[in-house]
Design an enzyme around this catalytic site. Sequence first.
Site, mmCIF file in Angstrom:
data_model
loop_
_atom_site.group_PDB
_atom_site.id
_atom_site.type_symbol
_atom_site.label_atom_id
_atom_site.label_comp_id
_atom_site.label_asym_id
_atom_site.label_seq_id
_atom_site.Cartn_x
_atom_site.Cartn_y
_atom_site.Cartn_z
ATOM 1 N N GLY A 1 41.832 -29.226 50.321
ATOM 2 C CA GLY A 1 42.389 -29.923 51.472
ATOM 3 C C GLY A 1 41.314 -30.215 52.484
ATOM 4 O O GLY A 1 40.225 -30.697 52.165
ATOM 5 N N HIS B 1 46.935 -33.143 43.080
ATOM 6 C CA HIS B 1 47.937 -32.156 43.477
ATOM 7 C C HIS B 1 48.877 -32.771 44.510
ATOM 8 O O HIS B 1 48.441 -33.200 45.587
ATOM 9 C CB HIS B 1 47.253 -30.925 44.064
ATOM 10 C CG HIS B 1 48.195 -29.850 44.491
ATOM 11 N ND1 HIS B 1 48.787 -28.981 43.600
ATOM 12 C CD2 HIS B 1 48.662 -29.503 45.720
ATOM 13 C CE1 HIS B 1 49.573 -28.140 44.261
ATOM 14 N NE2 HIS B 1 49.513 -28.438 45.546
ATOM 15 N N ASP C 1 45.664 -22.262 46.196
ATOM 16 C CA ASP C 1 45.995 -23.342 47.130
ATOM 17 C C ASP C 1 46.037 -22.776 48.547
ATOM 18 O O ASP C 1 46.869 -21.920 48.847
ATOM 19 C CB ASP C 1 47.348 -23.943 46.756
ATOM 20 C CG ASP C 1 47.745 -25.126 47.632
ATOM 21 O OD1 ASP C 1 46.982 -25.480 48.561
ATOM 22 O OD2 ASP C 1 48.817 -25.702 47.391
ATOM 23 N N ASP D 1 52.212 -32.221 46.806
ATOM 24 C CA ASP D 1 53.199 -31.330 47.412
ATOM 25 C C ASP D 1 54.472 -32.099 47.723
ATOM 26 O O ASP D 1 54.432 -33.148 48.371
ATOM 27 C CB ASP D 1 52.648 -30.731 48.701
ATOM 28 C CG ASP D 1 51.521 -29.741 48.453
ATOM 29 O OD1 ASP D 1 51.728 -28.825 47.639
ATOM 30 O OD2 ASP D 1 50.452 -29.901 49.055
ATOM 31 N N SER E 1 39.583 -28.066 54.196
ATOM 32 C CA SER E 1 38.513 -27.073 54.270
ATOM 33 C C SER E 1 37.276 -27.475 53.484
ATOM 34 O O SER E 1 36.169 -27.002 53.780
ATOM 35 C CB SER E 1 38.999 -25.712 53.763
ATOM 36 O OG SER E 1 40.010 -25.197 54.591
ATOM 37 N N HIS F 1 54.013 -29.865 43.119
ATOM 38 C CA HIS F 1 54.318 -28.522 43.625
ATOM 39 C C HIS F 1 55.625 -28.661 44.395
ATOM 40 O O HIS F 1 55.647 -29.191 45.512
ATOM 41 C CB HIS F 1 53.172 -28.051 44.515
ATOM 42 C CG HIS F 1 53.433 -26.746 45.199
ATOM 43 N ND1 HIS F 1 52.673 -26.305 46.269
ATOM 44 C CD2 HIS F 1 54.369 -25.777 44.988
ATOM 45 C CE1 HIS F 1 53.125 -25.146 46.672
ATOM 46 N NE2 HIS F 1 54.151 -24.806 45.920
ATOM 47 N N GLY G 1 53.684 -25.188 53.401
ATOM 48 C CA GLY G 1 54.373 -26.153 54.241
ATOM 49 C C GLY G 1 53.482 -27.001 55.119
ATOM 50 O O GLY G 1 53.856 -28.109 55.494
ATOM 51 N N SER H 1 44.373 -32.207 47.351
ATOM 52 C CA SER H 1 45.732 -32.132 47.874
ATOM 53 C C SER H 1 46.078 -33.474 48.503
ATOM 54 O O SER H 1 45.599 -33.816 49.586
ATOM 55 C CB SER H 1 45.837 -31.022 48.926
ATOM 56 O OG SER H 1 47.120 -31.028 49.515
#
Length: 216
Positions: A193, A31, A171, A33, A195, A64, A140, A6
């Site tokens: 991300g 990816h 995601d 966002d 994690s 995305h 978000g 991400s």
Amino acid sequence: MLLCPSMMCADFENLKEEVCSLEAAGCDIFHCDVMDGTFVPNMALGLQDIRCIRQNTEKPVDVHLMIEQPSRIIDIFLEEGVNIVYIHPESERYVSKVLNTIASRNAHPGIAINPDTSIASIQELLPYVEYVLVMSVNPGFAAQPYIEYMTEKIKQLGELKKQYGFQLMVDGACSDQRIRQLSALGADGFVLGTSALFHQPLSYADCIRRLREESL
């Protein structure tokens, strides 16, 4: 298993170097966002960011689109050479038309499903998509906790993909343990991300290697 960093979580002071490091580490899809501050209460990744990512990798790049009426600006991203475009069904009036437009431009159409979006409400769109992105957190913001009831939804979509042939992506809060659990339910790929990839004590290469080894 598709592992997709991400890029919202990357170091934007060194974005080119981040892209090169992640590609060398063995990621599969970048990816990206895109948020407009209206559809979701945040703003992220502008066109220049996506251009930098696209110009510095041979790997696929997805966007995305967490924005209202994405049909207004989809061409901008397609012209930059993105490979996969996710839209939210709630954000567009004529969803199948937009998905067909994406496919007609030689990109892969996808839908993103919010935690409170029912499978029944999107099932008729599944013949039009190649990717389904399940949000296992509220969209978000990064670093949110996993929403437990999404596990059953992912399991149901894992069954539906056998009929429709889409790639099932997840995601949100994709930790090592969660990736193992959801892979067994049919998930094909994960957006990584904080994690499991960014801000970890291990290098990107070591994180990705560990995830692949643990999924075997």
